[in-house]
Design a protein around this motif. Structure first.
Motif, PDB file in Angstrom:
ATOM      1  N   ALA A 193       0.824  -1.040  -0.005  1.00 21.15           N
ATOM      2  CA  ALA A 193      -0.040  -0.081   0.092  1.00 21.15           C
ATOM      3  C   ALA A 193       0.829   1.152  -0.229  1.00 21.15           C
ATOM      4  O   ALA A 193       0.496   2.268  -0.683  1.00 21.15           O
ATOM      5  CB  ALA A 193      -1.061  -0.042   1.335  1.00 21.15           C
ATOM      6  N   ASN A 194       2.126   1.099   0.831  1.00 19.51           N
ATOM      7  CA  ASN A 194       2.827   2.388   0.956  1.00 19.51           C
ATOM      8  C   ASN A 194       3.547   2.738  -0.821  1.00 19.51           C
ATOM      9  O   ASN A 194       3.564   3.967  -1.027  1.00 19.51           O
ATOM     10  CB  ASN A 194       3.957   2.128   1.723  1.00 19.51           C
ATOM     11  CG  ASN A 194       3.500   2.159   3.298  1.00 19.51           C
ATOM     12  OD1 ASN A 194       2.637   2.539   3.433  1.00 19.51           O
ATOM     13  ND2 ASN A 194       4.248   1.580   3.894  1.00 19.51           N
ATOM     14  N   MET A 195       3.539   1.656  -1.436  1.00 22.14           N
ATOM     15  CA  MET A 195       4.242   1.846  -2.737  1.00 22.14           C
ATOM     16  C   MET A 195       2.960   1.891  -3.800  1.00 22.14           C
ATOM     17  O   MET A 195       3.492   1.991  -4.991  1.00 22.14           O
ATOM     18  CB  MET A 195       5.147   0.701  -2.896  1.00 22.14           C
ATOM     19  CG  MET A 195       6.388   0.677  -2.320  1.00 22.14           C
ATOM     20  SD  MET A 195       7.487   1.745  -2.927  1.00 22.14           S
ATOM     21  CE  MET A 195       7.799   1.407  -4.352  1.00 22.14           C
ATOM     22  N   ASP A 196       1.867   1.834  -3.435  1.00 22.63           N
ATOM     23  CA  ASP A 196       0.640   1.915  -4.120  1.00 22.63           C
ATOM     24  C   ASP A 196       1.020   0.658  -5.227  1.00 22.63           C
ATOM     25  O   ASP A 196       0.525   0.944  -6.387  1.00 22.63           O
ATOM     26  CB  ASP A 196       0.561   3.241  -4.966  1.00 22.63           C
ATOM     27  CG  ASP A 196      -0.952   3.360  -5.611  1.00 22.63           C
ATOM     28  OD1 ASP A 196      -1.928   2.690  -4.994  1.00 22.63           O
ATOM     29  OD2 ASP A 196      -1.160   3.711  -6.538  1.00 22.63           O
ATOM     30  N   ALA A 197       1.210  -0.389  -4.928  1.00 24.90           N
ATOM     31  CA  ALA A 197       1.742  -1.641  -5.785  1.00 24.90           C
ATOM     32  C   ALA A 197       0.315  -2.420  -5.878  1.00 24.90           C
ATOM     33  O   ALA A 197      -0.228  -2.919  -4.561  1.00 24.90           O
ATOM     34  CB  ALA A 197       2.891  -2.360  -5.388  1.00 24.90           C
ATOM     35  N   ASN A 198      -0.147  -2.791  -6.869  1.00 19.50           N
ATOM     36  CA  ASN A 198      -0.981  -3.685  -7.346  1.00 19.50           C
ATOM     37  C   ASN A 198      -0.702  -5.263  -7.444  1.00 19.50           C
ATOM     38  O   ASN A 198      -1.497  -6.070  -7.510  1.00 19.50           O
ATOM     39  CB  ASN A 198      -1.846  -3.223  -8.475  1.00 19.50           C
ATOM     40  CG  ASN A 198      -2.581  -1.916  -8.290  1.00 19.50           C
ATOM     41  OD1 ASN A 198      -2.864  -1.619  -7.301  1.00 19.50           O
ATOM     42  ND2 ASN A 198      -2.595  -1.209  -9.399  1.00 19.50           N
ATOM     43  N   TYR A 199       0.530  -5.391  -7.300  1.00 19.81           N
ATOM     44  CA  TYR A 199       1.074  -6.792  -7.691  1.00 19.81           C
ATOM     45  C   TYR A 199       2.357  -6.885  -7.058  1.00 19.81           C
ATOM     46  O   TYR A 199       3.303  -5.708  -6.776  1.00 19.81           O
ATOM     47  CB  TYR A 199       1.367  -7.187  -9.255  1.00 19.81           C
ATOM     48  CG  TYR A 199      -0.042  -7.306 -10.076  1.00 19.81           C
ATOM     49  CD1 TYR A 199      -0.936  -8.213 -10.063  1.00 19.81           C
ATOM     50  CD2 TYR A 199      -0.435  -6.014 -10.598  1.00 19.81           C
ATOM     51  CE1 TYR A 199      -2.222  -8.263 -10.692  1.00 19.81           C
ATOM     52  CE2 TYR A 199      -1.555  -5.791 -11.391  1.00 19.81           C
ATOM     53  CZ  TYR A 199      -2.386  -7.033 -11.423  1.00 19.81           C
ATOM     54  OH  TYR A 199      -3.529  -6.838 -11.986  1.00 19.81           O
ATOM     55  N   LEU A 200       2.518  -8.065  -6.400  1.00 18.74           N
ATOM     56  CA  LEU A 200       3.900  -8.399  -5.718  1.00 18.74           C
ATOM     57  C   LEU A 200       4.232  -9.642  -6.670  1.00 18.74           C
ATOM     58  O   LEU A 200       3.983 -10.966  -6.762  1.00 18.74           O
ATOM     59  CB  LEU A 200       3.474  -9.369  -4.312  1.00 18.74           C
ATOM     60  CG  LEU A 200       4.877  -9.676  -3.691  1.00 18.74           C
ATOM     61  CD1 LEU A 200       5.642  -8.394  -3.348  1.00 18.74           C
ATOM     62  CD2 LEU A 200       4.388 -10.048  -2.307  1.00 18.74           C
ATOM     63  N   VAL A 201       5.438  -9.252  -7.350  1.00 15.85           N
ATOM     64  CA  VAL A 201       6.147 -10.168  -8.654  1.00 15.85           C
ATOM     65  C   VAL A 201       7.306 -10.835  -7.946  1.00 15.85           C
ATOM     66  O   VAL A 201       8.370 -10.645  -7.476  1.00 15.85           O
ATOM     67  CB  VAL A 201       6.441  -9.272  -9.595  1.00 15.85           C
ATOM     68  CG1 VAL A 201       7.138 -10.021 -10.834  1.00 15.85           C
ATOM     69  CG2 VAL A 201       5.225  -8.458 -10.298  1.00 15.85           C
ATOM     70  N   THR A 202       7.261 -12.336  -8.166  1.00 18.41           N
ATOM     71  CA  THR A 202       8.250 -13.027  -7.948  1.00 18.41           C
ATOM     72  C   THR A 202       8.294 -14.123  -9.069  1.00 18.41           C
ATOM     73  O   THR A 202       7.476 -14.077  -9.972  1.00 18.41           O
ATOM     74  CB  THR A 202       8.105 -13.828  -6.562  1.00 18.41           C
ATOM     75  OG1 THR A 202       6.845 -14.680  -6.656  1.00 18.41           O
ATOM     76  CG2 THR A 202       8.239 -12.829  -5.431  1.00 18.41           C
ATOM     77  N   VAL A 203       9.444 -14.802  -9.217  1.00 25.21           N
ATOM     78  CA  VAL A 203       9.637 -15.722 -10.061  1.00 25.21           C
ATOM     79  C   VAL A 203       8.920 -17.011  -9.986  1.00 25.21           C
ATOM     80  O   VAL A 203       8.959 -17.443  -8.862  1.00 25.21           O
ATOM     81  CB  VAL A 203      11.058 -16.255 -10.385  1.00 25.21           C
ATOM     82  CG1 VAL A 203      11.362 -17.130 -11.268  1.00 25.21           C
ATOM     83  CG2 VAL A 203      12.012 -14.809 -10.967  1.00 25.21           C
TER      84      VAL A 203
END
Length: 837
Positions: free
Chosen positions: A328-338
């Motif tokens: 939320a702090n980064m306003d990220a809609n996705y958490l990307v990992t391999v």
């Protein structure tokens, strides 16, 4: 399904889209001749020069007023294939200061290896950075997978292990945005530390043909004086910028958050609390929440990290909440990992073997015992200073004792008004502080090094014209015990060699025997310890052929163990070339430094967070690397580090949980994210309102007196203080010059176009004092005395004296206005503020 609609880098986005659509599944001298209590200082101490910003950016239109943050001081591929070839940028060092370790060699060319092939660019005649041939950018399959979400325009956090090539992924994203860059928009690659800015910029320039500018506090100070970020906009498209520099520009509204098409945060796990990353994102989030439901042009946000961390969480559920908050702090809609290419990632990963080694304490410890007895004898004079009611902690050489010195005893110094008593207690506290620090270093270094440290610190105390009776008694205690201390330090039957050092020597020699081209990084807790250990390696016969140097922050003063930016570059080059096999570094090197030859990493007897564990371990980039945690058995370091190791799987489980929430219940995740952001905004506004209310209450308390902390001499009133260029606190009273001695330096420590800092030094001339009170700045044709808040006590008719650690804390007492045109005119009329001796 709820939706959020706004524009990211020119693309209209609705956030109700199902994430499953359009997505693939996933030398020591042996004696000291004499003790001189108040010898001359070693030299001029550098002051950090803060960077000022110009006031306007005429070609940008502000859509709405941004929430102002606190004032801060300035301050580590698929799609289209591009035909690019490689050429290393030249590194020059025309004004480098000489290093303690005599890095006299010019910085040599280091050829970097890459998976990229070399191809011609076309015209190769130009030798400028922009026209230099570049490497061809080729991403591995797992790197392409990591870049996918960002290339689709989604805000995201990309998590991948250290050494997996996250910077290459970032470069691909920058390349994509440059191809589609809107007119007037800029790309910002935001780093946390100065030392990472150049490293990332050089990596970008290896691959991309672009107009790139590095903007960091130390570069501004050392190379280009003071310049406004907005002034670089017409000439550059990509800005590699330290976070604090961008915060300052946003706070002064020289730059608008909408001026950027993309913000890329390196080591984005720092985005929380009052960190500059979070302050940047607060500008973004305030704009987004203000326009919620309507269109708002905002940059795409992309964060990179090797570990998202756990905060203070101790359960999976709390860790899940921490991960959601970071997103939320980064306003990220996705958490990307391999996900799809884990096997390929594993092939290219080097996971250092990890060892947690517990080391016993010294068997014989007469030196440490005598230091403790010396502290107890010194403490007895608290009664003579009138503060016998203060009971020092029994644990000498501890954090608890340090806190007592900085809180209870320092406050007592501030509250005493009688000059001799105040001065005597000031000196007593300084001696206890030196002894306590010596015991801390003694647990990690040699006894003789610690004895030299004590003498050096005593000599660096302010010079006095004479001593009070109590000061003489305190001084005599050390002189009487010095011969015994020296004998204990030199005799290993009385004071055993440090087991930590013996173990460190064993590890280094074993690594060197296996690979004479080894490189090792030893992480330590403090700058002083970095200096002590590097010196110990250089002076230990068995290790002299290996050679060591230190690596510390460029923000710290040189006199306090800091390094210039040029010394940092020099040190890393010598390390890469193998002329020095060991770097003893503070935590400034834990993040981002990419030394592919490094095959040994040692964390030297301190506990960090789960994130710092991952970061430090990740510095071991070479094959068959080893990561050692050396832990004293009396400090529970091993147990606490083992807890960090055990918490890593908990963090991974929390990440999987959040990824599943995003994949299968995207609208619920968006709702939760927005609620976290709205709550954070309410908390920011509440804190701001509370600060305003305190200022209003303080108006009724009248003016405050600013006095010398040591001798209680009156210096000026609170109404005499003005803030210059948002950070430097100057006294504009013409009467101050009668209470200080002013020394002018041959050259300013930090010359600049707007302000010259470190033009000179001011010292108190109170009875038997001469303590350093601050520095001198030259601004608008006037020399201004810049006061150091740590050297002052603040009091008024209603309150006894108090001390502060930084000027930002003074707002709870009184408000400091900015220096105005009227102030400058009044100063010119009233005469000089400074008279040089």
């Amino acid at each position: 399904m709820e939706e959020e609609s706004f524009t990211i880098h020119g693309l209209h986005v609705k956030e109700e889209v199902d994430p499953r659509k359009n997505e693939t599944t996933d030398s020591h001298q042996n004696s000291v001749d004499f003790i001189s209590l108040y010898d001359d200082d070693e030299g001029v101490q550098n002051q950090n020069k803060e960077i000022s910003m110009e006031e306007d950016l005429k070609n940008l239109s502000l859509a709405s007023e941004l929430l102002h943050g606190e004032n801060s001081s300035t301050e580590n591929t698929e799609n289209e294939e591009t035909s690019l070839v490689y050429s290393d940028p030249e590194i020059s060092n025309p004004t480098a200061n000489s290093s303690k370790y005599a890095y006299s060699e010019s910085i040599k060319h280091i050829e970097k290896e890459s998976i990229a092939e070399w191809t011609p660019l076309g015209q190769s005649g130009s030798k400028s950075k922009e026209d230099a041939p570049k490497k061809k950018l080729e991403l591995r399959q797992y790197q392409q997978e990591l870049a996918e979400r960002a290339l689709r325009g989604d805000n995201c956090i990309i998590i991948s292990p250290t050494g997996s090539g996250k910077t290459v992924v970032a470069i691909r994203i920058i390349q994509y945005h440059l191809e589609k860059l809107e007119k007037g928009k800029k790309i910002a690659f935001v780093v946390d530390k100065n030392n990472l800015a150049n490293q990332q910029a050089e990596k970008i320039e290896e691959y991309i043909q672009c107009r790139l500018k590095v903007i960091s506090g130390d570069i501004q100070r050392e190379q280009e004086n003071v310049q406004d970020i907005a002034s670089f906009f017409p000439q550059y498209d990509v800005l590699v910028v330290t976070a604090q520099m961008l915060v300052n520009a946003l706070n002064k509204q020289n730059v608008n958050i909408r001026s950027f098409s993309t913000l890329i945060f390196d080591e984005c796990h720092h985005c929380c609390g009052t960190h500059p990353f979070q302050k940047i994102m607060n500008h973004y989030l305030d704009a987004k929440l203000e326009y919620f439901g309507g269109e708002c042009q905002l940059p795409q946000i992309i964060g990179f990290t090797a570990s998202i961390g756990l905060g203070k969480s101790n359960t999976v559920q709390k860790t899940i909440e921490h991960v959601k908050t970071t997103l939320a702090n980064m306003d990220a809609n996705y958490l990307v990992t391999v996900q799809r290419n884990k096997s390929e990632l594993a092939k290219h990963m080097n996971n250092p073997r990890q060892y947690i080694t517990t080391v016993p304490v010294r068997r014989n410890d007469e030196f440490g015992t005598h230091i403790r007895l010396l502290m107890i004898k010194t403490e007895k004079y608290l009664d003579d200073a009138g503060v016998g009611f203060l009971r020092p902690p029994a644990a000498k050489g501890s954090t608890q004792y340090k806190n007592w010195l900085e809180d209870a005893l320092l406050k007592a110094v501030a509250q005493i008004s009688e000059t001799d008593t105040n001065r005597s207690l000031f000196t007593l506290r300084k001696y206890l502080e030196i002894y306590n620090n010596a015991l801390v270093h003694f647990s990690h270094a040699t006894a003789i090094d610690v004895l030299h440290f004590i003498i050096k610190e005593i000599r660096n105390l302010p010079k006095l014209s004479g001593h009070t009776e109590l000061e003489q008694k305190i001084k005599n205690l050390l002189e009487e015990d010095y011969t015994t201390l020296e004998a204990c330090a030199m005799d290993h039957t009385r004071t055993s060699e440090n087991p930590l050092l013996l173990k460190l020597k064993e590890i280094i020699l074993t690594t060197y025997a296996e690979n004479q081209d080894m490189r090792g990084i030893v992480f330590v807790r403090s700058r002083i310890l970095a200096e002590l250990l590097a010196s110990w390696i250089e002076n230990t016969k068995e290790l002299q052929h290996i050679k060591a140097l230190r690596y510390t922050s460029s923000l710290a003063k040189l006199s306090e163990g800091g390094m210039t930016r040029y010394e940092q570059i020099d040190a890393l080059d010598l390390f890469k070339e193998g002329q020095y096999k060991i770097i003893v570094a503070t935590t400034v090197a834990e993040e981002g430094l990419d030394i592919k030859e490094c095959n040994l990493v040692v964390r030297y007897d301190y506990v960090g967070s789960a994130i710092s564990l991952v970061q430090a371990r990740g510095r071991g980039r070479a094959e068959n690397s080893r990561f050692y945690i050396l832990a004293s058995e009396d400090k529970c370091v091993a147990e606490r580090e083992q807890m960090n190791v055990l918490r890593e799987p908990m963090m991974e489980e929390a990440m999987r949980n959040v990824q599943q929430l995003i994949e299968y219940n995207y609208s619920s995740y968006l709702t939760q994210k927005r609620e976290i952001q709205q709550l954070a905004k309410r908390e920011r506004w509440a804190a701001k309102l509370n600060q305003v209310q305190k200022r209003v209450l303080n108006l009724g308390l009248g003016e405050y007196y600013l006095r010398c902390l040591k001798c209680h001499a009156h210096l000026c009133m609170s109404s005499d203080i003005r803030r210059i260029l948002n950070h430097h606190y100057a006294c504009i009273s013409p009467d101050l010059k009668y209470s200080i001695n002013c020394t002018k330096f041959e050259t300013p420590s930090y010359p600049g176009e707007d302000i010259e800092m470190g033009v000179g030094q001011i010292d108190c001339i109170g009875k038997g004092c001469s303590v350093k009170l601050g520095t001198i700045a030259f601004y608008e044709g006037i020399f201004y005395p810049i006061l150091n808040i740590k050297a002052l006590k603040i009091e008024n008719d209603f309150e006894k004296g108090n001390t502060l650690k930084k000027w930002g804390m003074v707002e709870k007492y009184f408000t400091v206005p900015d220096l105005s045109t009227n102030d400058i005119e009044n100063v010119l009329k009233s005469g000089k503020l400074v008279e040089f001796s």
